[in-house]
Design an enzyme around this catalytic site. Structure first.
Site, PDB file in Angstrom:
ATOM      1  N   LYS A 159       0.885  -1.172   0.000  1.00  0.00           N
ATOM      2  CA  LYS A 159       0.000   0.000   0.000  1.00  0.00           C
ATOM      3  C   LYS A 159       0.919   1.217   0.000  1.00  0.00           C
ATOM      4  CE  LYS A 159      -4.087   1.864   2.339  1.00  0.00           C
ATOM      5  NZ  LYS A 159      -4.889   2.179   1.158  1.00  0.00           N
TER       6      LYS A 159
HETATM    7  N1  PMP Z   1      -7.672  -1.125  -3.159  1.00  0.00           N
HETATM    8  C1  PMP Z   1      -7.167   0.098  -2.962  1.00  0.00           C
HETATM    9  C2  PMP Z   1      -6.413   0.761  -4.077  1.00  0.00           C
HETATM   10  C3  PMP Z   1      -7.336   0.751  -1.737  1.00  0.00           C
HETATM   11  O1  PMP Z   1      -6.837   1.978  -1.533  1.00  0.00           O
HETATM   12  C4  PMP Z   1      -8.083   0.112  -0.720  1.00  0.00           C
HETATM   13  C5  PMP Z   1      -8.295   0.805   0.593  1.00  0.00           C
HETATM   14  N2  PMP Z   1      -7.221   0.571   1.468  1.00  0.00           N
HETATM   15  C6  PMP Z   1      -8.597  -1.169  -0.970  1.00  0.00           C
HETATM   16  C7  PMP Z   1      -8.383  -1.748  -2.201  1.00  0.00           C
HETATM   17  C8  PMP Z   1      -9.376  -1.907   0.080  1.00  0.00           C
HETATM   18  O2  PMP Z   1      -8.519  -2.298   1.120  1.00  0.00           O
HETATM   19  P1  PMP Z   1      -9.052  -2.424   2.613  1.00  0.00           P
HETATM   20  O3  PMP Z   1     -10.281  -3.237   2.571  1.00  0.00           O
HETATM   21  O4  PMP Z   1      -7.930  -3.129   3.314  1.00  0.00           O
HETATM   22  O5  PMP Z   1      -9.302  -1.056   3.117  1.00  0.00           O
END
Ligand code: PMP
Length: 298
Positions: A159
């Site tokens: 991330k």
């Molecule tokens: N994809 C992207 C590009 C994101 O920014 C997020 C948000 N963090 C997600 C998917 C979903 O991830 P999560 O469920 O862990 O928040």
């Protein structure tokens, strides 16, 4: 509505081991994280005073940094404790948590082997904006102008701040044309995800979701897959072609911020959020507010 800038608020931010006044939590303009994208972050939600799946988020933050070649100088347990401390300090019951880690200023070139690694954790109020009924209207998505890169083109499991460049451009393009978000294909032309949330299709009562091999395997995504299975709904993770949207009755997004968000339109395809969306919105809402999470996560 007056916008309160994020650098001009009251409160404290956890910054490299100490709680500092909000307005003093600054970085220098010559920071590697800013110039070269040496920066990773998390997005977490506080429900009823506790962070949902905190340890999973802290673990992902540490892993994201490792994928960029740096190690956060605090353990996952220490990051968990720091997060709880700052959440407690704010006294907020429904909030968003933003941990961010980055390379500092010791070296200002592509190579930054000796830069100090910084970590900050900020928390701000984030009530649930939309009632389940309002969510059921479904959001409208445009096709994104950018694709998710291949895993040998970028560290796609991280991330990492740099990977959001194409998300911001895509989301702005969508908003400029009256849509709420953009749906990104991957480098092969398969369905991938929205700019900050994962994608699910409901086809004849079965849930299909793209295999997360070049985009984030969201923590909400995994939670919702478990919730659907508990309901006895079959979930299939597989490569999905964009034309398969034509056979989907319901489509929804999942994410920490999005929670479970029904989709009414993607490009020329339209969908009617129905029983599966409704059930999973309810189940997710119950899960995030369940005391079980406080017990297992803390
Ligand atoms: N994809 C992207 C590009 C994101 O920014 C997020 C948000 N963090 C997600 C998917 C979903 O991830 P999560 O469920 O862990 O928040």
């Amino acid at each position: 509505m007056a916008i309160i800038p994020f650098d001009d608020r009251d409160g404290v931010i956890w910054y490299d081991g100490a709680l500092v006044p909000w307005r003093e939590a600054k970085v220098h303009v010559l920071t590697h994280g800013l110039h070269y994208g040496s920066c990773v972050f998390e997005g977490e939600r506080v429900y009823n005073g506790s962070v949902f799946k905190l340890t999973e988020h802290s673990e992902r933050l540490a892993k994201s940094a490792e994928l960029l070649g740096f190690q956060i100088p605090w353990s996952v347990a220490e990051i968990d404790a720091a997060t709880r401390l700052v959440v407690e300090q704010t006294g907020l019951k429904d909030a968003y948590v933003r941990p961010v880690a980055w390379r500092g200023s010791e070296m200002m070139g592509v190579s930054a082997q000796h830069n100090r690694i910084h970590l900050a954790i900020a928390v701000w109020e984030w009530p649930s904006y939309f009632s389940p009924e309002a969510k059921m209207a479904g959001i409208r998505l445009m096709w994104a102008p950018y694709r998710r890169p291949a895993p040998d083109t970028a560290p796609t499991a991280s991330k990492a701040a740099g990977l959001y460049m194409i998300c911001t451009i895509s989301k702005h393009a969508a908003e400029q044309q009256g849509y709420q978000d953009a749906l990104m294909l991957d480098y092969r032309g398969l369905l991938a995800e929205a700019t900050g949330a994962n994608l699910f299709l409901v086809i004849d009562g079965t849930i299909h979701t793209p295999t997360p091999d070049c985009f984030l395997d969201g923590i909400t995504r995994r939670t919702v897959i478990d919730l659907a299975k508990k309901r006895g709904i079959q979930v299939i993770e597989r490569p999905i072609k964009p034309e398969e949207l034509a056979s989907a009755q319901e489509v929804f997004l999942t994410g920490t911020a999005a929670e479970v968000t029904p989709v009414g339109q993607i490009g020329d395809h339209t969908f009617t959020p129905g029983r599966v969306c409704e059930a999973l919105i309810k189940d997710y809402d119950a899960a995030v507010r369940s005391p079980v999470w406080a017990g297992t996560e803390e």
